[in-house]
Design an enzyme around this catalytic site. Structure first.
Site, PDB file in Angstrom:
ATOM      1  N   GLN A 118       0.818  -1.196  -0.007  1.00 10.51           N
ATOM      2  CA  GLN A 118      -0.131  -0.081   0.051  1.00 10.51           C
ATOM      3  C   GLN A 118       0.636   1.169  -0.062  1.00 10.51           C
ATOM      4  O   GLN A 118       0.318   2.435  -0.614  1.00 10.51           O
ATOM      5  CB  GLN A 118      -0.785   0.054   1.182  1.00 10.51           C
ATOM      6  CG  GLN A 118      -1.978   1.183   1.213  1.00 10.51           C
ATOM      7  CD  GLN A 118      -2.988   1.012   2.180  1.00 10.51           C
ATOM      8  OE1 GLN A 118      -3.991  -0.032   1.855  1.00 10.51           O
ATOM      9  NE2 GLN A 118      -2.897   1.206   3.448  1.00 10.51           N
ATOM     10  N   GLU A 172      -2.802   9.802  -0.384  1.00 10.77           N
ATOM     11  CA  GLU A 172      -2.231  10.368   0.508  1.00 10.77           C
ATOM     12  C   GLU A 172      -1.035  11.116  -0.131  1.00 10.77           C
ATOM     13  O   GLU A 172       0.148  11.380   0.414  1.00 10.77           O
ATOM     14  CB  GLU A 172      -1.590   9.265   1.461  1.00 10.77           C
ATOM     15  CG  GLU A 172      -2.374   8.468   2.343  1.00 10.77           C
ATOM     16  CD  GLU A 172      -1.874   7.273   3.233  1.00 10.77           C
ATOM     17  OE1 GLU A 172      -0.824   7.230   3.120  1.00 10.77           O
ATOM     18  OE2 GLU A 172      -2.843   6.737   3.900  1.00 10.77           O
ATOM     19  N   ASP A 176       4.509  -0.066   4.156  1.00 15.14           N
ATOM     20  CA  ASP A 176       3.257  -0.492   4.561  1.00 15.14           C
ATOM     21  C   ASP A 176       2.657  -1.463   3.796  1.00 15.14           C
ATOM     22  O   ASP A 176       2.019  -1.142   2.523  1.00 15.14           O
ATOM     23  CB  ASP A 176       2.035   0.658   4.794  1.00 15.14           C
ATOM     24  CG  ASP A 176       0.877   0.005   5.229  1.00 15.14           C
ATOM     25  OD1 ASP A 176       0.767  -1.035   5.667  1.00 15.14           O
ATOM     26  OD2 ASP A 176      -0.171   1.142   5.470  1.00 15.14           O
ATOM     27  N   GLU A 236       5.554  -2.038   8.027  1.00 18.74           N
ATOM     28  CA  GLU A 236       4.258  -2.136   8.617  1.00 18.74           C
ATOM     29  C   GLU A 236       3.360  -3.255   8.151  1.00 18.74           C
ATOM     30  O   GLU A 236       3.289  -3.284   6.703  1.00 18.74           O
ATOM     31  CB  GLU A 236       3.661  -0.505   8.445  1.00 18.74           C
ATOM     32  CG  GLU A 236       2.337  -0.526   8.970  1.00 18.74           C
ATOM     33  CD  GLU A 236       1.763   0.854   8.711  1.00 18.74           C
ATOM     34  OE1 GLU A 236       0.490   0.927   8.466  1.00 18.74           O
ATOM     35  OE2 GLU A 236       2.441   1.689   8.362  1.00 18.74           O
ATOM     36  N   ASP A 247      -0.280  -2.184  12.646  1.00 15.24           N
ATOM     37  CA  ASP A 247      -1.052  -1.193  12.359  1.00 15.24           C
ATOM     38  C   ASP A 247      -2.667  -1.871  12.548  1.00 15.24           C
ATOM     39  O   ASP A 247      -3.269  -1.813  13.769  1.00 15.24           O
ATOM     40  CB  ASP A 247      -0.938  -0.467  11.153  1.00 15.24           C
ATOM     41  CG  ASP A 247      -2.421   0.460  10.604  1.00 15.24           C
ATOM     42  OD1 ASP A 247      -2.965   0.542  11.712  1.00 15.24           O
ATOM     43  OD2 ASP A 247      -2.426   0.678   9.569  1.00 15.24           O
ATOM     44  N   LYS A 295      -2.931   5.444  15.538  1.00 14.65           N
ATOM     45  CA  LYS A 295      -3.943   6.293  14.952  1.00 14.65           C
ATOM     46  C   LYS A 295      -5.339   6.741  15.937  1.00 14.65           C
ATOM     47  O   LYS A 295      -5.864   5.765  16.306  1.00 14.65           O
ATOM     48  CB  LYS A 295      -4.414   5.433  13.472  1.00 14.65           C
ATOM     49  CG  LYS A 295      -3.607   5.045  12.722  1.00 14.65           C
ATOM     50  CD  LYS A 295      -4.143   4.357  11.477  1.00 14.65           C
ATOM     51  CE  LYS A 295      -3.388   4.162  10.313  1.00 14.65           C
ATOM     52  NZ  LYS A 295      -3.841   3.002   9.183  1.00 14.65           N
ATOM     53  N   ARG A 308      -4.445   9.254   8.460  1.00 16.73           N
ATOM     54  CA  ARG A 308      -5.488   8.216   7.986  1.00 16.73           C
ATOM     55  C   ARG A 308      -5.516   8.845   6.663  1.00 16.73           C
ATOM     56  O   ARG A 308      -5.057   9.795   6.007  1.00 16.73           O
ATOM     57  CB  ARG A 308      -6.870   8.327   8.311  1.00 16.73           C
ATOM     58  CG  ARG A 308      -7.016   7.612   9.706  1.00 16.73           C
ATOM     59  CD  ARG A 308      -6.359   6.489  10.042  1.00 16.73           C
ATOM     60  NE  ARG A 308      -6.534   5.212   9.376  1.00 16.73           N
ATOM     61  CZ  ARG A 308      -7.447   4.310   9.796  1.00 16.73           C
ATOM     62  NH1 ARG A 308      -8.061   4.403  11.216  1.00 16.73           N
ATOM     63  NH2 ARG A 308      -7.701   3.222   9.180  1.00 16.73           N
ATOM     64  N   SER A 309      -5.843   7.684   5.401  1.00 17.48           N
ATOM     65  CA  SER A 309      -5.870   8.135   4.137  1.00 17.48           C
ATOM     66  C   SER A 309      -7.103   9.149   4.004  1.00 17.48           C
ATOM     67  O   SER A 309      -6.845   9.953   2.966  1.00 17.48           O
ATOM     68  CB  SER A 309      -6.227   6.878   3.302  1.00 17.48           C
ATOM     69  OG  SER A 309      -7.349   6.058   3.751  1.00 17.48           O
ATOM     70  N   LYS A 323       3.866   9.546  10.663  1.00 15.36           N
ATOM     71  CA  LYS A 323       3.581   8.909   9.216  1.00 15.36           C
ATOM     72  C   LYS A 323       2.319   9.874   8.837  1.00 15.36           C
ATOM     73  O   LYS A 323       1.210   9.894   9.372  1.00 15.36           O
ATOM     74  CB  LYS A 323       3.199   7.741   9.384  1.00 15.36           C
ATOM     75  CG  LYS A 323       2.813   6.866   7.989  1.00 15.36           C
ATOM     76  CD  LYS A 323       2.578   5.360   7.969  1.00 15.36           C
ATOM     77  CE  LYS A 323       1.560   4.982   6.993  1.00 15.36           C
ATOM     78  NZ  LYS A 323       1.037   3.673   7.093  1.00 15.36           N
TER      79      LYS A 323
END
Length: 435
Positions: A163, A205, A243, A292, A319, A344, A373-374, A395
């Site tokens: 990702q 992102e 990730d 990740e 995560d 998060k 977050r995205s 991040k």
């Protein structure tokens, strides 16, 4: 004077054009705080519940009017009269009011919006920066940024299973310089992609989402961009992170990592053991410092085997595996699974629980990476959280899109405010790895 007098929520839009919450908290003194709530695309199955309306005739079912109503007509009545400085009591009151293990009644998005707004109102009342209010006067560590410059998986249409492909300026002397290094690599990468005839549109992102030939092609192109920008790919310059978001392509029935989901026919299908072998192969070949979600969120045996194999060499971040939850983190610590947790705020739903997870991780020798977050907004709270906790890593996306840059710009402000006290640890942020 610091008593909460009003709480108000409204529906606003996030960076993907989907609804989210914005919450405002007011006090007797006139002190005020506002919090906005992010949203994820690839979510762990154990995350706190993000309450959506489900009405397909409005925002395709993604409306947040139920959550807004819960803030304005349920939570507000419960916390008006509280001292805005009593963050833990307010967060605990909301958790009790919800009464479910996953905040499914009121919605973690409703609760989090209030939690953030309360903290900001308290900082405003005390006339101190948010990071100082949250962390005290020993807050001085600027985080090493993980910059997601290539988007794959669920964050783009690029045919790559992983990702995120990230760069980390571990050799930079300051956050300000690290950010500059990252921006220069980002632009060098864009130039290289254009020269290859690849798309330079960006994903959720802010990273590019080109049609690479595979994972290795993506990594090697990033290394080319690092060197083209005049930096070294390695410990003295810029390192690389992934990730994998492995839960997104793990086939639970067959218990395999099915890369064909994103990479198409002919792509690899790997067992847990083969997935670990593949990740080790990448670590041996490239300057990778962090991975990740290298394994599926429920593949505990795989996580333990991966940690045993690579845990001294590479940061292994949970995560979806930990979902910012101390129960899952405690099990991971006990069983020797992973060596880092991604933080998060909307995975757990309150600032109090977020800080508890960071504290537990540090006490166990795990690192903590504060994350966006995205689906983001202009809210920059996570920048303050990263500094408040001296987490050492953040991040928050690529070097484009205002929803990402808002966090970087806030960190630049904080570094300026701290002046000579500010510390940028770079490679030393990975304190649990053997150098």
């Amino acid at each position: 004077m610091s008593i909460i007098t009003d709480v108000y929520a409204r529906e606003v839009l996030d960076s993907r054009g989907n609804p989210t919450l914005e919450v405002e908290v007011y006090t007797e003194s006139g002190a005020f705080g506002r919090g906005m709530v992010p949203s994820g695309a690839s979510t762990g199955e154990h995350e706190a519940v993000e309450l959506r309306d489900g009405d397909k005739s409005r925002y395709l079912g993604l409306g947040t009017q139920k959550a807004v109503d819960n803030v304005n007509n349920v939570i507000a009545d419960a916390i008006i009269g509280f001292d805005v400085r009593d963050q833990q009591a307010i967060d605990r009151a909301m958790i009790a009011l919800d009464g479910t293990p996953n905040k499914g009644k009121l919605g973690a998005n409703a609760i989090l919006g209030v939690s953030i707004a309360v903290a900001r109102a308290a900082a405003d009342y005390l006339e101190v920066p948010l990071y100082t209010y949250l962390g005290g006067f020993n807050t001085k560590v600027l985080p090493t940024p993980m910059m997601n410059i290539i988007n794959g998986g669920s964050h783009s249409d690029a045919p790559i299973a992983f990702q995120e492909f990230m760069i980390l300026p571990v050799g930079a002397p300051s956050f300000k310089e690290g950010l500059r290094w990252g921006a220069e690599v980002f632009h060098a990468l864009k130039k290289i992609l254009k020269a290859r005839g690849l798309v330079t549109a960006v994903g959720d992102e802010g990273g590019f989402a080109p049609k690479f030939e595979g994972t290795e092609d993506g990594v090697e192109t990033i290394i080319e961009a690092i060197e083209a920008a005049g930096y070294e790919a390695g410990e003295n310059g810029i390192m690389i992170g992934f990730d994998c978001a492995s839960s997104e392509f793990y086939d639970k029935e067959r218990k395999v990592y099915d890369y064909t989901k994103f990479e198409g026919e002919g792509a690899a299908v790997r067992t847990s053991a083969e997935q670990i072998d593949y990740l080790e192969e990448l670590v041996n070949k490239y300057p990778i410092i962090t991975i990740e979600d290298g394994m599926d969120e429920n593949d505990w045996d795989g996580w333990k085997a991966l940690t045993e194999r690579l845990g001294k060499r590479v940061q292994l971040v949970g995560d979806d595996f930990f979902v910012t939850n101390t129960d899952y983190l405690a099990r991971g610590i006990k069983e020797g699974a992973a060596n880092s947790i991604l933080i998060k705020v909307n995975q757990i739903g309150t600032l109090t629980e977020t800080f508890e997870a960071i504290e537990m991780a540090k006490e166990a020798g795990y690192t903590a990476v504060v994350s966006h977050r995205s689906g983001e907004t202009e809210d920059s709270t996570i920048a303050d959280i990263a500094v408040a906790t001296n987490a050492g890593q953040i991040k928050t996306g690529s070097l484009s899109r205002t929803d990402r840059i808002a966090k970087y710009n806030q960190l630049l402000r904080i570094e300026d405010q701290l002046g000579e006290v500010a510390v940028y640890k770079g490679l030393n942020s990975f304190y649990n790895l053997k150098k």
